[in-house]
Enzyme design. Structure first.
Site, mmCIF file in Angstrom:
data_model
loop_
_atom_site.group_PDB
_atom_site.id
_atom_site.type_symbol
_atom_site.label_atom_id
_atom_site.label_comp_id
_atom_site.label_asym_id
_atom_site.label_seq_id
_atom_site.Cartn_x
_atom_site.Cartn_y
_atom_site.Cartn_z
ATOM 1 N N HIS A 1 0.816 -1.216 0.000
ATOM 2 C CA HIS A 1 0.000 0.000 0.000
ATOM 3 C C HIS A 1 0.849 1.264 0.000
ATOM 4 C CE1 HIS A 1 0.831 0.733 4.315
ATOM 5 N NE2 HIS A 1 0.800 -0.584 4.410
ATOM 6 N N ASP A 2 0.377 2.263 -0.749
ATOM 7 C CA ASP A 2 0.950 3.615 -0.768
ATOM 8 C C ASP A 2 2.335 3.677 -1.399
ATOM 9 O OD1 ASP A 2 -1.253 4.962 0.797
ATOM 10 O OD2 ASP A 2 -0.583 3.518 2.297
ATOM 11 N N GLY B 1 5.051 -1.002 2.744
ATOM 12 C CA GLY B 1 4.240 0.180 2.512
ATOM 13 C C GLY B 1 5.052 1.459 2.411
#
Length: 299
Positions: A151-152, A169
């Site tokens: 994520h991200d 992340g």
């Protein structure tokens, strides 16, 4: 309630007449070909020349650009946008919810550019609301078997992740970086432009542009001369970067600040050396050798 698949010819009811474009057992939607066993969510947006293979799944408001191909058993889901001519191989999953305990179901996204290849069992997860909600991948990248983009993350253009490379992340990978097999990246790490990471490396601090990094724990081994030459960078700048990498990471004759001061005096107009120095300073200004840690929200 469970969403129903598109009411496409061949999915249910009588078979469609033979198509002048395609004469096989697939379904016919103009220039887009969807295998009869695939599942496509009604709100999905499919561009021309998209191909969706047997038992592939397109779940949610996905957008697939022109010429994108999903092989058998590939899965694209959630608020995911793929540009043109991407290829997703069997078992890859793009857009499943992030592996973050703070995630509470918000409609975060994955945005992918053009001409990327996602080989078997690659996973790419959307962002989290706390960090802006977007995971981004550029264009012309190759994600080999089993690699993971958490994520991200932000991945630039022309990046190669070899088999089973792991990005935690909030990692940023700049253009042209190459990460070799089973290397793993701590969250909030930055991988610089045209960096080259050796296999099985553990990355817990920023990797600076134009460098070769390897080891467990990893350390800088030299300048990525071959990568810079292949990228067509000026030969004089390549030699300047080689000298700068030696001064900053391999020599014990001066401190980092002394080396930076000398390089700025000797090569004030070299943009590549300036990029390298800026990366070193940003990492030192962050926390634990990671520039992005300075921006981290501990929530």
């Amino acid at each position: 309630s469970r969403p129903r698949p598109l009411n496409l010819p061949g999915r249910r009811g009588p078979s469609p007449p033979a198509s002048p474009l395609r004469r096989d057992r697939g379904c016919y939607t103009g220039l887009t070909t969807i295998n009869a066993t695939a599942f496509v969510y009604p709100r999905a947006v499919l561009g021309p020349d998209v191909e969706i293979g047997a038992y592939a799944v397109v779940e949610g408001p996905v957008s697939l650009g022109r010429g994108t191909k999903l092989h058998a058993h590939a899965i694209v889901m959630g608020h995911t946008t793929l540009g043109e001519e991407n290829v997703v191989f069997p078992g890859a999953v793009i857009g499943a919810e992030p592996q973050d305990l703070k995630y509470e179901g918000s409609p975060t996204t994955v945005v992918i550019g053009d001409r990327n290849k996602f080989r078997e069992h690659v996973t790419v997860h959307p962002g989290t609301a706390q960090a802006g909600g977007v995971t981004k991948v550029g264009s012309g990248c190759l994600f080999m078997v089993g690699s993971h983009v958490a994520h991200d993350c932000i991945v630039g253009d022309g990046v190669i992740l070899a088999n089973h490379v792991l990005l935690a992340g909030h990692v940023r990978v700049h253009d042209g970086a190459i990460m070799n097999g089973a290397s793993a990246c701590h969250h909030f790490t930055t991988i610089g432009r045209l960096a080259y990471i050796g296999g099985l490396s553990t990355l817990t601090h920023d990797v600076h542009p134009f460098t070769i990094v390897e080891g467990h724990p990893s350390r800088t081994r030299g300048a990525n001369m071959v990568g810079m030459q292949r990228a067509g960078l000026p030969e004089q700048s390549i030699q300047n970067v080689r000298r700068a990498v030696y001064a900053l990471f391999l020599s014990n004759k001066e401190t980092t600040e002394q080396a930076i001061a000398r390089l700025e005096k000797e090569m004030p107009d070299d943009a590549l050396v300036r990029e390298l120095i800026n990366s070193v300073r940003a990492a030192e200004a962050g926390r634990k050798g990671r520039a992005a840690e300075a921006l981290r929200k501990l929530t």
